[in-house]
Each structure stands twice: as C-alpha cells, then as structure tokens.
Design a protein around this motif. Structure first.
Motif, PDB file in Angstrom:
ATOM      1  N   ASN A  32       0.833  -1.213   0.000  1.00  0.00           N
ATOM      2  CA  ASN A  32       0.000   0.000   0.000  1.00  0.00           C
ATOM      3  C   ASN A  32       0.861   1.255   0.000  1.00  0.00           C
ATOM      4  O   ASN A  32       0.524   2.255  -0.642  1.00  0.00           O
ATOM      5  N   ALA A  33       1.980   1.200   0.749  1.00  0.00           N
ATOM      6  CA  ALA A  33       2.888   2.356   0.781  1.00  0.00           C
ATOM      7  C   ALA A  33       3.472   2.599  -0.606  1.00  0.00           C
ATOM      8  O   ALA A  33       3.622   3.754  -1.035  1.00  0.00           O
ATOM      9  N   LEU A  34       3.785   1.527  -1.304  1.00  0.00           N
ATOM     10  CA  LEU A  34       4.309   1.685  -2.669  1.00  0.00           C
ATOM     11  C   LEU A  34       3.244   2.279  -3.587  1.00  0.00           C
ATOM     12  O   LEU A  34       3.542   3.122  -4.438  1.00  0.00           O
ATOM     13  N   LEU A  35       2.009   1.846  -3.387  1.00  0.00           N
ATOM     14  CA  LEU A  35       0.923   2.400  -4.209  1.00  0.00           C
ATOM     15  C   LEU A  35       0.782   3.897  -3.938  1.00  0.00           C
ATOM     16  O   LEU A  35       0.505   4.677  -4.846  1.00  0.00           O
ATOM     17  N   ASP A  36       0.982   4.274  -2.666  1.00  0.00           N
ATOM     18  CA  ASP A  36       0.919   5.700  -2.338  1.00  0.00           C
ATOM     19  C   ASP A  36       2.091   6.460  -2.958  1.00  0.00           C
ATOM     20  O   ASP A  36       1.955   7.613  -3.364  1.00  0.00           O
ATOM     21  N   GLN A  37       3.250   5.779  -2.996  1.00  0.00           N
ATOM     22  CA  GLN A  37       4.452   6.453  -3.490  1.00  0.00           C
ATOM     23  C   GLN A  37       4.346   6.754  -4.983  1.00  0.00           C
ATOM     24  O   GLN A  37       4.881   7.759  -5.455  1.00  0.00           O
ATOM     25  N   TYR A  38       3.686   5.870  -5.689  1.00  0.00           N
ATOM     26  CA  TYR A  38       3.534   6.061  -7.141  1.00  0.00           C
ATOM     27  C   TYR A  38       2.046   6.193  -7.464  1.00  0.00           C
ATOM     28  O   TYR A  38       1.411   5.241  -7.934  1.00  0.00           O
ATOM     29  N   PRO A  39       1.486   7.342  -7.191  1.00  0.00           N
ATOM     30  CA  PRO A  39       0.026   7.458  -7.309  1.00  0.00           C
ATOM     31  C   PRO A  39      -0.491   7.396  -8.742  1.00  0.00           C
ATOM     32  O   PRO A  39      -1.657   7.120  -8.954  1.00  0.00           O
ATOM     33  N   THR A  40       0.377   7.632  -9.704  1.00  0.00           N
ATOM     34  CA  THR A  40      -0.149   7.700 -11.076  1.00  0.00           C
ATOM     35  C   THR A  40       0.335   6.552 -11.950  1.00  0.00           C
ATOM     36  O   THR A  40      -0.092   6.443 -13.099  1.00  0.00           O
ATOM     37  N   SER A  41       1.231   5.732 -11.435  1.00  0.00           N
ATOM     38  CA  SER A  41       1.798   4.681 -12.278  1.00  0.00           C
ATOM     39  C   SER A  41       0.844   3.498 -12.384  1.00  0.00           C
ATOM     40  O   SER A  41       0.186   3.140 -11.412  1.00  0.00           O
ATOM     41  N   PRO A  42       0.782   2.870 -13.557  1.00  0.00           N
ATOM     42  CA  PRO A  42      -0.022   1.645 -13.677  1.00  0.00           C
ATOM     43  C   PRO A  42       0.565   0.565 -12.772  1.00  0.00           C
ATOM     44  O   PRO A  42       1.785   0.459 -12.641  1.00  0.00           O
ATOM     45  N   VAL A  43      -0.296  -0.211 -12.181  1.00  0.00           N
ATOM     46  CA  VAL A  43       0.171  -1.153 -11.170  1.00  0.00           C
ATOM     47  C   VAL A  43      -0.270  -2.578 -11.501  1.00  0.00           C
ATOM     48  O   VAL A  43      -1.335  -2.794 -12.078  1.00  0.00           O
ATOM     49  N   THR A  44       0.615  -3.510 -11.177  1.00  0.00           N
ATOM     50  CA  THR A  44       0.293  -4.930 -11.281  1.00  0.00           C
ATOM     51  C   THR A  44       0.539  -5.559  -9.921  1.00  0.00           C
ATOM     52  O   THR A  44       1.567  -5.291  -9.301  1.00  0.00           O
ATOM     53  N   LEU A  45      -0.410  -6.355  -9.463  1.00  0.00           N
ATOM     54  CA  LEU A  45      -0.249  -7.026  -8.170  1.00  0.00           C
ATOM     55  C   LEU A  45      -0.248  -8.526  -8.397  1.00  0.00           C
ATOM     56  O   LEU A  45      -1.151  -9.057  -9.052  1.00  0.00           O
ATOM     57  N   ILE A  46       0.783  -9.177  -7.885  1.00  0.00           N
ATOM     58  CA  ILE A  46       0.883 -10.629  -8.053  1.00  0.00           C
ATOM     59  C   ILE A  46       1.065 -11.259  -6.687  1.00  0.00           C
ATOM     60  O   ILE A  46       1.903 -10.825  -5.900  1.00  0.00           O
ATOM     61  N   GLN A  47       0.250 -12.264  -6.396  1.00  0.00           N
ATOM     62  CA  GLN A  47       0.478 -13.051  -5.195  1.00  0.00           C
ATOM     63  C   GLN A  47       1.238 -14.292  -5.633  1.00  0.00           C
ATOM     64  O   GLN A  47       0.743 -15.086  -6.431  1.00  0.00           O
ATOM     65  N   PHE A  48       2.435 -14.432  -5.088  1.00  0.00           N
ATOM     66  CA  PHE A  48       3.337 -15.440  -5.631  1.00  0.00           C
ATOM     67  C   PHE A  48       3.508 -16.592  -4.656  1.00  0.00           C
ATOM     68  O   PHE A  48       3.796 -16.393  -3.469  1.00  0.00           O
TER      69      PHE A  48
END
Lengths: 592, 293
Positions: free
Chosen positions: A119-135
């Motif tokens: 979540n902190a990373l999502l806050d850090q890059y508020p405009t970047s497209p994001v991919t979430l992977i549960q590995f």
C-alpha cells in the motif's frame, strides 16, 4: 538545489526601498485612549521619532522583508533533486506462501506487513499503472497491469496468505514476462520472508521478517517387521532464540504416544518413537509448543496398504510363476470361470480365447487373434532388441538358458524385447483397453525358474500390466502439489479433511488444498492420503533473508522538483500573519 | 461562550466576609446593621426608666434589687441596609485587557454576593452618560442571578457623566444605603457634585477606581494619533519620554484630586488596577480601608 532563474534574486534590491519607506513613513500610529483630556496640552517630543526608529525594529518590517525575499526566491524558480514518483509500471509481487502467515512481534502476520508495504508503494507512485501478483507455488495475478487503482487496493486487501509452498523463480519470470514487466523503466518489488534463489534480474527484493517457529519438519511411520505395531519418526526444528522444551504427541485416533524433547535454538533433531499395538492407518503428530507459525505443529501421515492383485489363471498350474507373482505383493487367484473383473489374466501352456478382458500375461501360451505359438524347437541365439525397456530393469537376460522355444506369430504393432533368432522371446503389445505380455518359451524347458532374475522379470511385467499405487505417504503429499491417483483404481469419491466432498470422477490426480487426511474411494477400495504444508515453509532462511535492494537493477530516475509552491505558500502565510499583526496592533492601540 | 464572572471556589472564599457599616442607619426594615433607634436585638444598648407599658421581660431585676429603681434594658435596633452597586459602563471602561468593564463586573458580582449572603438587599445601577435600566435592591439569591445576568451582558459605550448620573440616582432611590461607586472616574465634567449629593443624603459611599495599568504608564511613542474612545475626538502628538513624564504627572494629579476630594468627604477611595486579582482587592485593599471584615 538549483535556481533556474537566478536573475530574479535581483528583486531583493527592493528590500532597501522597503526599509527606506518604512523609515520615512509619515502617518501617525493610532492609539485609543480613555481620556483624551489628560493628553491635551502635553509637550510634543519630535526627537522621540528618530530615537524609536533607531532602537526599535518592528516585526512587521522583518516580515515584509522576508516576504520580499521569498517572492524573489520563488521567481528564481528553485528546484531540488529527487527521485521520480512515477514509473511506467509498478509491479508488486507479494509472497503468498504459507510461511507468510507467521505472526510477527507486532501482532500482524508477515502477509499483513507485506500488504502494508504494498500500500505504501501504491501511495508512493500514485499515477503509475500497477500490477499485483500473489506469488507461491500457485501464483495468482491479483490485479493485472492497468487495473483501476482502487480495484487493485481492494484486491490487495482481500487477498490472504495461502497454504502453498514457495514459488519457483522461473515461474515468476514467466509471470512477469506475461505481464510485460521487467523493463528497467518499471519497478518490480518482491515482498517476501525469504529471498528468491536464484534472484531475478530487475526485481527489487524487500524483506518481511519476524516471528519465531518451532516445527515438525518430518513425520513418517513404518510398520514393524514383526507386524506388532509401528515406529514413528519425527523431526523437530527449533527456529526460536532459545532452548525449547517441546512435547510431541503421536496419535492414531485411538491410542497415542508422546515425547518430551529439549531442542537447542536453531537445531533440528530427529526422534524415533515405538508405537506398539498401533496399525494406523492414519497418524497425527502434534507439537505442543507456543510459536508464531502453528500450522506446522500438526502433521499427518497414513500407512497405505496395497490391495490384493486379482489374477485369473488359465491353463495348467505352475508353482514357479505363482510364487513369482506372490512375491510381487498380495494376490488373489480367481477361478477361470469366475466372471469378476481381475487385474491380470495369466495363461500358461494354452491358447486363451479372444474375449479375455483386461491385461494378459501369456507364458508359453497364445491369445486368439493376437498371439499364436507354434511347436517347440531348439531356439537360435538370444538377442536383446530393446535393452532399455522397463521389462528388463534389473535383469541380465544372458543368464537365461532356453532349451526349447515355440515359433511365435504376433501382431507386429507389439514390441519385441528379447528374441531367439527371428522369434520373439519376450514381447508385449499395448492395445486400447489391455496390454499383452508374452514369455514365449515354456519356463519348464529353461532355467528361468532357477534364476534370480525370474521374479524380477515377473515383477516388471506385473508393474506394466497391473501397477499398484506407489505408497503415497513414503514422501509427504504437499498441499498445493498435484497428487497422482495412478494405481488406486478409478476414483469415485474424494472427501477433504474438512469433510467436504470434492469432484474427483474421471480424474487421475487432485491437488490437496488443506493439510490433513483425504479419503479417496475407488473401485478398488478406500484409501486415506495425508497432505501437509511444505516443511520448507517452516524453516527460516539460512541467511536470515539477507535480501536487499542491491539486487535490484531498477534505476530510480533522478528528477528536479520545483520548490515554488512551498515557498509561495510560506510567503502567503507570512502575508496573512503580517495582516493579522497589523490589525491586532490597531485594535490594541484603540483600546489604549 | 463568555467566561463566567465568578466561580464557586471564589464565592466560598468570600463567604466569611461582611461589610462594615460605619454609623447607625435609619431604616424601617429590621436587618443586620445598627440603627440610631433602640430596638430588639441581642446587642445591649442602655438602661432607661420603666414606663407603664414596657415589657416586664426587659426589667433588670438585679438593678431593682441593688438601686431600688425600676430600669429596663434597651437593645440596639438592627436595620436592613440596602447596598447599591453603581457601575460605570461608559466607553472608557472598554479599554484594557481584561477590559475595565469586565473587571468592574467581576468586582460588582463579588460585592453583590457578599451583600446578599449577609441578608442585605442589593441593587445594581449601571450608568454611562445617564443612569441605565437598574435592578432595584432585593434580598435573596434570585437577586444574585438577576445581577449576574445583567453584569454578564454588560458592554461599555457612551460617555461618562458622573454628576448627572449620581443626581439621577439620588432622585430614583429614596433610601440611604451603602453605595459602591465603581468607575474609572475619567469624567471630563467632573464628579464632585454627584458624590456630594450622595454624601449629603447620608449614603455610606465607597469609591472604587478601576484603572488599566497602561493608563498610568502608557506604551505610546513616536508620532501618534490619540483617539478618545468616548467622544471620538482626535489629537496628533509626537510622544517622547518627556511627554510621557508629563502625562504621568497629570494622571497622578487626577488621582490625587479624586483622593483628596473623597477623603474630605470621609469616603474610602480604593484603587483597583485591572492586573490586581479581585480576591486580593477584596481581602487586602478593601479590608485595609475597613470596608469589609
């Protein structure tokens, strides 16, 4: 910090004008007094003004100068260096393996902590497209590239750590490539409690640590040779910071044995517990210890007892063949007239009818429509046509001495493993619904019954014609890993440890999702199969998760960030303060 | 929300005090203050010859036995005394922080409580350039509530006209009493006539002069425009040290003139700077002037 328009600082020269105007200010300051008649006719003191100016610098003047300086600084366009808050893509990979359920000293699980970092990373890059992977061994894309950010956050908060094993780095590479990640413009962050081995280029690994574990990392039960009980083997690992006095209890559902073990920190110890009078088949080992990853404190094991092979015998009896068959495992002979389904039909010294159902072992015998044997004659020399065939595993065929062998006419689709001149000696044919194996010579006209390789040959043949289920509990069935049901017969029902009936019909394998004992019902019987969480999830990584961003090849772009908004804000704030102070003075002056 | 004028602890500390009334007062209502007339109380006054009709209970039989004269005991007649709180609400009282009017209101509230607690009647008479709507003297704690509400809402405006106001006061109230005159006494028209009226009527006057410390020692310097908060008149003045010295002298003269006038009329003059705690003012300064005990 750099100034893009340093010339604007020349505005500071106006500060001299402000000071000048301030000293030349002509108007009088207002004071409210209670009784003006007390002031009337007093002596006016013109020299006091200069004295006041000399000795008293007013805060308002200082504030005005500060405002001017800030405005000049703003116009100079100051920029500071910083790291980009935007990347072309942000890929967050969260380790979802079982070990991420470990509770850390903060009271949160490792997965929760990973989620917070995500979540902190999502806050850090508020405009970047994001991919979430549960590995894990069963990786899952929680949010594909370009997913709406709120949706990605919801998917993240809804996700939970699984009971599966660690994922394979190659799988991760495939996933990232599938998501078109791994370019240097993208930031890929892997949040895990253990490093990727080998590490994946362009992936920044972040450690999620914390929590102590005491685990059963190995559990096995073997039947005693005297069949008067079993012996259990338990391996316990202490990944805590001190000695642990652990109690292990092994139960078969009706009886139990226990063991107290004092295990030093960081050590792994194996214990052997005799369990007389127990035959299982289901065993549970429970570790009574207080730790942060309790899933591995209970392990399951089942003793798989092979079912009897049902063999129909056609033709003359032959005690050598029968002894060799029995040596392969429990068997039950079915009368020739009995129409029950069998695993194998053995035909000796006779030609069997074509309607034989199932696999057939022909020993000096024929099968109408498939194999015909002629009269016995002294054979030519033995040759090996398929030396790598499984039927010859562990066999030296040149020990065989054949006195007489028939001429054989067989389907050319079949495979000749051994030949005597042009005629097959050992041959098999795989048809759609059955397999046929032929030992052409009459074993009584050879030395086969006397050789040590004969039972081995029969075992190889039976393994081909009627495979028994390999004991599935010889090694643990692991949660998340597919478990083959080959040899168990045709499955009809599968019940999970929680009592749930799972769809199994027509499937040759299933993947256990929970640790515990699964019950599989097939046309051959009822089998109990134990599944456990991968023991590698219990152990802390040896290098204490010495991962760092140094592995990362992500190149954070250095950018210049304008400072004018903050400075302008400060100037505005000072302006408001100046106004408030001025008004305050006026009001105070009136009260006086 | 406005800060309350007084709190419970403050009132509790006032509870043991009572006003000192010098001399004997005339009133038709029995109360706690001595009267020139003899009456019924527990305080012995004198003997007099028995006359027919006197109550036998007051015959002093010991005297009869000793002197062979029939004498009766007389006692001090205690009468009720109204307490008037005359509070200046002119614009000049608005000056200061806390403002003089706020300080005067707190002081008036404390005095009202003191009077009502000692079973006296207390009235509240605010004024500016004329006497404003007043609360007539009454007993009881309901009166306290009325006075507190009036004080809480008190705002300062208008000019100070003490002579006119005190004239109106004497005309409106026919009964003499204990008068607390709370003002800054910064009345250009003077105050002498008004105070003389009160003294003439026989009121026991206590003058409390509320001053703001900055009035005595103003923090004004340089080119200044002085504006009278009551009249709006303006005066441009370059204020230096000499000016301030001259002003201080004039202010002290004003205070001294008031003091000498009041002393001449045997009226206690109590200075009440707004930076002095009300409790200190009552317990120390008013005790020193024998206004309370």
């Amino acid at each position: 910090m750099i100034l893009q328009n340093a010339a604007a600082l020349s505005l500071l020269a106006f500060s001299a004008a402000i000071v000048f105007l301030y000293f030349l200010r002509a108007h009088n300051r207002r004071y409210d007094v209670s009784a003006l008649f007390l002031w009337e006719g007093l002596y006016s003191d013109p020299h006091s003004r200069a004295a006041r100016i000399r000795h008293k610098i007013e805060p308002l003047l200082l504030i005005q100068l500060a405002i001017l300086a800030l405005i000049a600084f703003t116009l100079a366009a100051p920029m500071r260096f910083g790291l980009a808050t935007h990347v072309s893509g942000l890929v967050i990979v969260i380790d979802g393996s079982a070990s991420m359920q470990t509770i850390t000293p903060s009271g949160k699980s490792r997965y929760d902590m990973a989620r917070e970092q995500a979540n902190a990373l999502l806050d850090q890059y508020p405009t970047s497209p994001v991919t979430l992977i549960q590995f894990s061994s069963h990786p899952q894309v929680l949010a594909a590239m370009g997913t709406d950010r709120d949706q990605a956050r919801r998917a993240l908060s809804a996700s939970q750590a699984t009971l599966f094993s660690d994922g394979d780095p190659d799988t991760l590479i495939g996933l990232l490539d599938g998501q078109r990640a791994r370019s240097v413009q993208e930031r890929i962050v892997y949040l895990s409690d253990r490093p990727l081995l080998p590490s994946v280029p362009n992936v920044e690994e972040r450690e999620i640590a914390g929590g102590l574990n005491i685990a059963i990392t190995g559990f096995n039960v073997r039947q005693d040779a005297n069949e008067e009980g079993v012996t259990a083997f338990v391996r316990i690992e202490n990944d805590s910071t001190g000695y642990t006095d652990a109690r292990v209890r092994i139960s078969d559902g009706s009886q139990q044995v226990s063991l107290d073990a004092l295990i030093p920190a960081g050590q792994e110890q194996t214990y052997v517990l005799p369990f007389p009078g127990s035959y299982g088949p289901v065993f549970t080992a429970t570790l009574l210890a207080d730790d942060d990853f309790p899933i591995d404190n209970t392990r399951y094991f089942t003793l798989a007892r092979p079912h009897d092979r049902r063999i129909r015998w056609i033709g003359e009896p032959n005690r050598y063949i029968e002894a060799a068959l029995r040596a392969c495992g429990p068997m039950a002979l079915v009368e020739e007239d009995d129409r029950e389904p069998v695993d194998v039909t053995v035909v000796y010294n006779q030609t069997a009818p074509a309607d034989v159902i199932g696999s057939v072992l022909l020993v000096h015998a024929g099968l109408t429509g498939a194999v015909e044997i002629g009269t016995d004659e002294p054979p030519a020399g033995l040759s090996v046509s398929a030396p790598d065939d499984t039927l010859l595993a562990g066999i030296d065929p040149f020990d065989f001495r054949i006195k007489l062998s028939p001429d054989v006419s067989a389907d050319e689709e079949g495979t000749v493993v051994l030949a005597l001149g042009d005629s097959p000696f050992l041959y098999y044919l795989k048809q759609q619904r059955r397999q046929i194996v032929l030992i052409a010579p009459d074993i009584m006209q050879s030395n086969l019954p006397l050789t040590v390789d004969f039972p081995v040959l029969i075992r190889n043949i039976l393994a081909m014609l009627a495979p028994q289920p390999s004991p599935p509990t010889a090694a643990w069935a692991t949660v998340g890993e597919p478990l083959s049901l080959a040899g168990y017969g045709t499955p009809t029902e599968l019940v999970s440890p929680s009592g749930e009936h799972l769809a199994i019909e027509g499937r040759a394998a299933f993947t256990p999702q929970l640790p515990g004992v699964y019950t599989v019902t097939t046309d051959k019987g009822i089998y109990r199969l134990a599944a456990n969480v991968d023991p590698t999830e219990s152990a802390l990584p040896e290098d204490a998760v010495a991962v760092s961003s140094s592995q990362s090849e992500y190149r954070a772009e250095q950018i210049t960030i304008p400072l004018w908004p903050e400075i302008s804000l400060l100037a505005l704030l000072l302006l408001i303060i100046e106004g408030a102070m001025y008004q305050g003075w006026r009001i105070r002056g009136r009260r006086r | 929300m406005t800060e309350p004028l007084i709190d419970e602890q403050f009132l509790q500390r006032l509870a043991r005090l009572r006003f000192i009334v010098k001399g004997r007062r005339r009133s038709r209502i029995t109360g706690g203050h001595p009267s020139p007339r003899a009456g019924v109380s527990i305080e012995f006054a004198d003997y007099r010859d028995y006359t027919p009709g006197d109550d036998f209970r007051y015959v002093d039989w010991n005297i009869v036995g000793r002197l062979d004269r029939v004498l009766v005991k007389t006692f001090v007649h205690e009468v009720d005394l109204p307490i008037y709180l005359i509070v200046d609400l002119s614009a000049s009282m608005h000056v200061g922080s806390p403002s003089k009017v706020r300080y005067a209101a707190r002081l008036a509230a404390a005095l009202a409580y003191l009077g009502l607690r000692n079973l006296d009647r207390v009235g509240f008479y605010p004024f500016a350039d004329h006497l404003l709507p007043a609360i007539a003297p009454r007993h009881g704690m309901h009166q306290m509530t009325r006075i507190l509400n009036a004080l809480q809402d008190a705002t300062a405006s208008g000019r100070t006209s003490l002579n006119l106001v005190l004239k109106q006061f004497v005309e409106r109230t026919r009964e003499e009493g204990l008068v607390f005159l709370i003002s800054d006494f910064l009345s250009e028209a003077g105050y002498e006539e008004g105070i003389s009226r009160l003294a003439y009527r026989g009121d026991e006057v206590v003058a409390i002069r509320v001053i703001e410390p900055a009035e005595a020692e103003p923090v004004i310097s340089g080119g200044s425009r002085l504006i009278d908060v009551e009249t709006g008149r303006q005066l441009d003045l370059t204020v230096g040290e000499k000016t301030l010295v001259q002003y201080s002298r004039r202010f002290d003269d004003h205070v001294a003139a008031l003091r000498s006038f009041l002393t001449a009329h045997r009226i206690p003059h109590i200075l009440a700077p707004t930076n002095v705690d009300i409790e200190e003012l009552i317990h120390i300064r008013m005790r020193a002037h024998r206004v309370v005990q």
